[in-house]
Design a protein around this motif. Structure first.
Motif, PDB file in Angstrom:
ATOM      1  N   SER A   1       0.813  -1.210   0.000  1.00 41.70           N
ATOM      2  CA  SER A   1       0.000   0.000   0.000  1.00 41.70           C
ATOM      3  C   SER A   1       0.851   1.266   0.000  1.00 41.70           C
ATOM      4  CB  SER A   1      -0.929   0.009   1.222  1.00 41.70           C
ATOM      5  OG  SER A   1      -0.188  -0.073   2.428  1.00 41.70           O
ATOM      6  N   SER A   2       2.127   1.137   0.333  1.00 42.58           N
ATOM      7  CA  SER A   2       3.014   2.308   0.363  1.00 42.58           C
ATOM      8  C   SER A   2       3.150   2.969  -1.002  1.00 42.58           C
ATOM      9  CB  SER A   2       4.404   1.906   0.864  1.00 42.58           C
ATOM     10  OG  SER A   2       4.957   0.881   0.053  1.00 42.58           O
ATOM     11  N   GLY A   3       2.861   2.233  -2.063  1.00 43.37           N
ATOM     12  CA  GLY A   3       2.986   2.805  -3.400  1.00 43.37           C
ATOM     13  C   GLY A   3       1.682   3.237  -4.023  1.00 43.37           C
ATOM     14  N   ILE A   4       0.609   3.311  -3.236  1.00 48.32           N
ATOM     15  CA  ILE A   4      -0.712   3.575  -3.815  1.00 48.32           C
ATOM     16  C   ILE A   4      -0.811   4.951  -4.464  1.00 48.32           C
ATOM     17  CG2 ILE A   4      -1.704   4.497  -1.673  1.00 48.32           C
ATOM     18  CD1 ILE A   4      -3.391   2.252  -4.386  1.00 48.32           C
TER      19      ILE A   4
ATOM     20  N   HIS B   1     -11.037   3.198   2.572  1.00 48.00           N
ATOM     21  CA  HIS B   1     -11.083   2.225   3.664  1.00 48.00           C
ATOM     22  C   HIS B   1      -9.695   1.628   3.825  1.00 48.00           C
ATOM     23  CE1 HIS B   1     -12.506  -1.936   5.265  1.00 48.00           C
ATOM     24  NE2 HIS B   1     -12.296  -1.103   6.275  1.00 48.00           N
ATOM     25  N   ILE B   2      -9.096   1.787   5.003  1.00 50.87           N
ATOM     26  CA  ILE B   2      -7.751   1.292   5.285  1.00 50.87           C
ATOM     27  C   ILE B   2      -7.832   0.083   6.205  1.00 50.87           C
ATOM     28  CG2 ILE B   2      -5.505   1.833   6.293  1.00 50.87           C
ATOM     29  CD1 ILE B   2      -5.961   4.752   5.579  1.00 50.87           C
ATOM     30  N   ASP B   3      -7.425  -1.067   5.679  1.00 54.22           N
ATOM     31  CA  ASP B   3      -7.437  -2.309   6.454  1.00 54.22           C
ATOM     32  C   ASP B   3      -6.293  -3.198   5.980  1.00 54.22           C
ATOM     33  OD1 ASP B   3      -8.120  -4.346   8.142  1.00 54.22           O
ATOM     34  OD2 ASP B   3      -9.874  -5.012   7.002  1.00 54.22           O
ATOM     35  N   ALA B   4      -5.110  -2.610   5.881  1.00 53.77           N
ATOM     36  CA  ALA B   4      -3.949  -3.339   5.376  1.00 53.77           C
ATOM     37  C   ALA B   4      -3.086  -3.781   6.558  1.00 53.77           C
ATOM     38  CB  ALA B   4      -3.166  -2.464   4.391  1.00 53.77           C
ATOM     39  N   SER B   5      -1.871  -3.313   6.638  1.00 54.43           N
ATOM     40  CA  SER B   5      -0.970  -3.716   7.718  1.00 54.43           C
ATOM     41  C   SER B   5      -1.443  -3.185   9.072  1.00 54.43           C
ATOM     42  CB  SER B   5       0.441  -3.192   7.430  1.00 54.43           C
ATOM     43  OG  SER B   5       1.308  -3.456   8.516  1.00 54.43           O
ATOM     44  N   HIS B   6      -1.050  -3.885  10.137  1.00 46.35           N
ATOM     45  CA  HIS B   6      -1.315  -3.439  11.499  1.00 46.35           C
ATOM     46  C   HIS B   6      -0.074  -2.807  12.131  1.00 46.35           C
ATOM     47  CE1 HIS B   6      -4.626  -6.754  11.661  1.00 46.35           C
ATOM     48  NE2 HIS B   6      -5.092  -5.618  11.171  1.00 46.35           N
ATOM     49  N   LEU B   7       0.991  -2.673  11.374  1.00 47.69           N
ATOM     50  CA  LEU B   7       2.238  -2.120  11.888  1.00 47.69           C
ATOM     51  C   LEU B   7       2.219  -0.593  11.806  1.00 47.69           C
ATOM     52  CD1 LEU B   7       4.657  -4.630  10.134  1.00 47.69           C
ATOM     53  CD2 LEU B   7       3.690  -4.777  12.456  1.00 47.69           C
ATOM     54  N   PHE B   8       2.679   0.057  12.873  1.00 49.94           N
ATOM     55  CA  PHE B   8       2.558   1.509  12.972  1.00 49.94           C
ATOM     56  C   PHE B   8       3.080   2.236  11.738  1.00 49.94           C
ATOM     57  CE2 PHE B   8       4.679   5.540  13.856  1.00 49.94           C
ATOM     58  CZ  PHE B   8       3.601   6.300  14.295  1.00 49.94           C
ATOM     59  N   GLU B   9       4.304   1.899  11.316  1.00 47.61           N
ATOM     60  CA  GLU B   9       4.909   2.663  10.220  1.00 47.61           C
ATOM     61  C   GLU B   9       4.114   2.540   8.926  1.00 47.61           C
ATOM     62  OE1 GLU B   9       7.462  -1.118  10.832  1.00 47.61           O
ATOM     63  OE2 GLU B   9       6.277   0.301  12.026  1.00 47.61           O
ATOM     64  N   HIS B  10       3.513   1.366   8.705  1.00 43.56           N
ATOM     65  CA  HIS B  10       2.719   1.183   7.486  1.00 43.56           C
ATOM     66  C   HIS B  10       1.380   1.902   7.582  1.00 43.56           C
ATOM     67  CE1 HIS B  10       5.550  -1.626   5.751  1.00 43.56           C
ATOM     68  NE2 HIS B  10       5.532  -2.351   6.851  1.00 43.56           N
ATOM     69  N   VAL B  11       0.733   1.820   8.743  1.00 47.64           N
ATOM     70  CA  VAL B  11      -0.550   2.511   8.913  1.00 47.64           C
ATOM     71  C   VAL B  11      -0.348   4.023   8.850  1.00 47.64           C
ATOM     72  CG1 VAL B  11      -2.564   2.807  10.396  1.00 47.64           C
ATOM     73  CG2 VAL B  11      -1.389   0.603  10.331  1.00 47.64           C
ATOM     74  N   HIS B  12       0.721   4.497   9.462  1.00 46.15           N
ATOM     75  CA  HIS B  12       1.050   5.926   9.400  1.00 46.15           C
ATOM     76  C   HIS B  12       1.179   6.375   7.942  1.00 46.15           C
ATOM     77  CE1 HIS B  12       2.884   9.736  10.625  1.00 46.15           C
ATOM     78  NE2 HIS B  12       3.821   9.511   9.707  1.00 46.15           N
ATOM     79  N   ALA B  13       1.852   5.578   7.126  1.00 45.24           N
ATOM     80  CA  ALA B  13       2.009   5.916   5.709  1.00 45.24           C
ATOM     81  C   ALA B  13       0.689   5.818   4.963  1.00 45.24           C
ATOM     82  CB  ALA B  13       3.048   4.990   5.066  1.00 45.24           C
ATOM     83  N   ASP B  14      -0.144   4.832   5.307  1.00 44.86           N
ATOM     84  CA  ASP B  14      -1.453   4.691   4.657  1.00 44.86           C
ATOM     85  C   ASP B  14      -2.347   5.891   4.958  1.00 44.86           C
ATOM     86  OD1 ASP B  14      -0.697   2.262   3.608  1.00 44.86           O
ATOM     87  OD2 ASP B  14      -1.771   1.060   5.088  1.00 44.86           O
TER      88      ASP B  14
ATOM     89  N   ALA C   1      -1.291   8.932   5.671  1.00 47.01           N
ATOM     90  CA  ALA C   1      -0.741  10.052   4.910  1.00 47.01           C
ATOM     91  C   ALA C   1      -1.167   9.974   3.445  1.00 47.01           C
ATOM     92  CB  ALA C   1       0.786  10.066   5.029  1.00 47.01           C
ATOM     93  N   ALA C   2      -1.185   8.758   2.903  1.00 49.41           N
ATOM     94  CA  ALA C   2      -1.622   8.573   1.523  1.00 49.41           C
ATOM     95  C   ALA C   2      -3.097   8.925   1.370  1.00 49.41           C
ATOM     96  CB  ALA C   2      -1.370   7.135   1.080  1.00 49.41           C
ATOM     97  N   ALA C   3      -3.918   8.489   2.331  1.00 50.91           N
ATOM     98  CA  ALA C   3      -5.344   8.795   2.274  1.00 50.91           C
ATOM     99  C   ALA C   3      -5.583  10.296   2.297  1.00 50.91           C
ATOM    100  CB  ALA C   3      -6.066   8.123   3.446  1.00 50.91           C
ATOM    101  N   ARG C   4      -4.829  10.996   3.124  1.00 50.55           N
ATOM    102  CA  ARG C   4      -4.980  12.449   3.182  1.00 50.55           C
ATOM    103  C   ARG C   4      -4.688  13.082   1.829  1.00 50.55           C
ATOM    104  NH1 ARG C   4      -1.622  16.587   7.201  1.00 50.55           N
ATOM    105  NH2 ARG C   4      -2.970  18.421   6.861  1.00 50.55           N
TER     106      ARG C   4
END
Length: 276
Positions: free
Chosen positions: A129-132, A145-158, A160-163
């Protein structure tokens, strides 16, 4: 825990032999009735207000929520689904998470489920999802709708991407923001509320709903809607200076017009005869 449904396929032969789902409850996954009600309310409100924009889901599992979302797509709009499916994870931590939780996940299973309800597949990005943001235009999505990784760094990036990808009044939904096994999601979610201007509209037992745009009208309209339902308790909560609706939907009844399979593969809009 997963809802009772058909087993997840572990081979192409097993996948081909599985009966196709005839209702949303037949699709394995985590999408509770209270959140189905809220997805329906937010997406239907966008349609009734003729708000422009596409749809995006990061993390699809076997397609339960994607099937639901696909019914709110208008002609000319794009629904993008991003998931690793069978692809290798980008780092060791994510690989361990994938192997532990989604070892049997396949793109073929997702596509088979989705095609049981809709004639055409969404635009599928089989990648982290980091490349979306390389696949979806900035400010083009009305609902993410964000339901990918549960790891902080990935969710933080998701987040930011959604914004970056949401329209000014678009809505973002984050799954597992309060689950005890997903502290990274909670940290990323509330961190975004505290530091990025993400405004919390409402929360359920499993999902957070928010926006970076104007939110007072939506929150007030949602409150009126919930006041008319006897199956979903709601109360007021203030978070970071923003009034938020807290919802308990343990007894929530699914939307009156649930997803059903079309023999011709038509989408939810055609099936229900209420959306163009």
């Amino acid at each position: 825990m997963p809802e009772a449904s058909a087993s997840v396929p572990t081979s192409a032969q097993e996948l081909d032999e599985l009966p196709r789902p005839t209702g949303l409850s037949d699709v394995k996954g985590w999408f509770h009735p209270a959140d189905q009600v809220l997805f329906d309310w937010f997406l239907s409100r966008q349609l009734s207000r003729e708000e422009p924009g596409d749809l995006l889901e990061l993390g699809a599992y076997l397609g339960k929520s994607a099937i639901f979302m696909g019914g709110y797509l208008r002609p000319g709009e794009t629904f993008t689904v991003c998931d690793l499916f069978d692809s290798p994870a980008p780092d060791d931590a994510n690989s361990k998470e994938m192997n532990r939780s989604y070892a049997t996940l396949t793109r073929r299973a997702f596509e088979a489920n989705y095609r049981s309800f809709h004639e055409r597949l969404p635009a599928i990005v089989q990648a982290p999802s980091s490349g979306i943001t390389s696949h979806v235009r900035p400010e083009s999505c009305r609902f993410v709708h964000i339901d990918a990784s549960h790891l902080f760094e990935h969710v933080h990036a998701d987040i930011a991407a959604a914004r970056r990808l949401l329209t000014p009044g678009g809505v973002v939904v984050l799954d597992d923001f309060r689950a005890e096994h997903c502290p990274g999601v909670a940290a990323a979610t509330w961190g975004a509320v505290a530091t990025t201007g993400l405004k919390p509209l409402c929360i359920t037992a499993t999902k957070f709903y928010g926006t970076w745009g104007a939110y007072h009208d939506a929150r007030e309209a949602l409150g009126v809607f919930l006041a008319g339902r006897g199956d979903m308790w709601h109360g007021a909560e203030e978070v970071a200076g923003h009034p938020m609706i807290r919802i308990s939907g343990a007894k929530a009844v699914q939307p009156a017009q649930p997803v059903v399979r079309s023999p011709k593969g038509r989408g939810l809009a055609s099936l229900l005869g209420r959306r163009g």
